[in-house]
Design a protein around this motif. Structure first.
Motif: not given
Length: 355
Positions: A6, A8-10, A15, A17, A19, A40, A50, A53, A210
């Protein structure tokens, strides 16, 4: 085995995201170029960090931003095979395979080396350097190096992309056999749909950072929830649609009414069917059957793609509604039939999607 991610990284364009909570063995990650698949994997491996998360494998925390936990790569027990294999050119095959085993005794290093040499059929190559190996041999050495550390997570980033078709198929079979005895969690990044379906149990579909779908592979291919997921999993036939009754929809772009079996969702925008699920019939009165004409064809060694115009003859080669894929044997039985042909859109094979 369980892997919870889970994060998040800009990134530069959007972004990231992602999960998911994986309890299976092999997860395929599908998506277009730049969708965030490789990033990822790099976050899980510890090559990237990240912004926030958690990453947890079998209850062991690799990363937790709230608790300020960020294990270094060497403590994560992660094996990774890169797209270009990333072998050390100045080290022999044996030295590459044992590179991550420096903390072990000499006897244990030799044991693991011989185990991987046998498992991946690398006998006689131990003293060669990477530049003396074929692409397939390099790939097997990279996999042996990743497995030698006995990782809890194995990350495969497009491992077959640099190989020719024959070698690719051979190594896919070998990969399936290798993974069948591997007890950890495998994440397999690819853009090849057949490869993903053959090797993986579950699929994660990514688009612009995403995770837009996560399910068993059969569910994602047979019932994609959105237009984007259907596209990324290879569907070529779509029409904007609206409900007419509880069991019928109007396919606006195809100019026809279709009987559907699945319950019509409240918010849906498209109907779709995969090209290999279209069938040809001699009975124009069969359900969801429409007259069609051939606009043009595209040929591969084993299949024909037929571009079909419904209801009326096409005016030019790009005047078509849908694509059908048939094996050459089937093509031989229909290609000389007079028009119109009749194509059936099986209600069991239709799926309704959100935008």
């Amino acid at each position: 085995m369980q892997l919870l991610v889970d994060i998040h990284k800009q990134l530069a364009s959007y972004p990231l995201e992602v999960k998911f909570n994986l309890e299976g063995r092999v997860l395929g990650i599908l998506g277009g170029s730049g969708s965030g698949k490789s990033m990822t994997l790099r976050c899980i491996a510890g090559l990237e960090t990240p912004k926030r998360g958690r990453i947890v494998v079998n209850g062991r925390v690799l990363f937790d931003s709230s608790k300020r936990i960020n294990l270094p790569i060497r403590l994560r027990r992660v094996g990774i095979v890169f797209q270009n294999y990333a072998l050390f050119p100045h080290l022999t095959v044996a030295q590459n395979i044992t590179y991550g085993l420096q903390d072990l005794s000499s006897a244990e290093r030799q044991h693991r080396l011989h185990e991987q040499i046998a498992k991946l059929q690398l006998f006689g190559l131990e003293n060669r350097y990477p530049q003396q190996l074929s692409g397939g041999q390099q790939q097997r050495v990279a996999l042996a190096r990743a497995l030698a550390v006995e990782p809890e997570i194995l990350l495969l980033d497009e491992p077959f992309s640099a190989l020719d078709t024959h070698l690719r198929h051979h190594l896919q079979e070998q990969m399936i056999e290798t993974l069948s005895s591997y007890q950890g969690v495998t994440l397999f990044v690819t853009h090849n749909l057949e490869e993903a379906y053959e090797i993986c149990e579950q699929l994660l579909v990514m688009s612009q950072g995403q995770a837009i779908a996560y399910d068993q592979k059969q569910a994602i291919f047979e019932r994609p929830a959105t237009y984007t997921v259907a596209q990324l999993t290879g569907c070529k036939n779509f029409s904007k649609t609206r409900a007419i009754s509880p069991t019928q929809v109007e396919a606006i772009d195809w100019g026809c009414t279709l009987n559907v079996i699945e319950p019509i969702p409240e918010s849906f925008a498209y109907v779709g069917i995969r090209a290999h699920h279209l069938t040809f019939t001699n009975d124009p009165n069969t359900e969801n059957t429409f007259s069609c004409w051939l606009a043009h064809t595209r040929e591969t060694p084993h299949r024909m793609t037929l571009y079909l115009k419904l209801h009326n003859p096409p005016t030019q080669s790009n005047d078509y509604h849908m694509q059908a894929e048939v094996f050459k044997e089937k093509w031989a039985t229909i290609k000389d039939r007079p028009f119109p042909w009749y194509v059936k859109l099986d209600s069991l094979r239709l799926f309704l999607m959100q935008a």
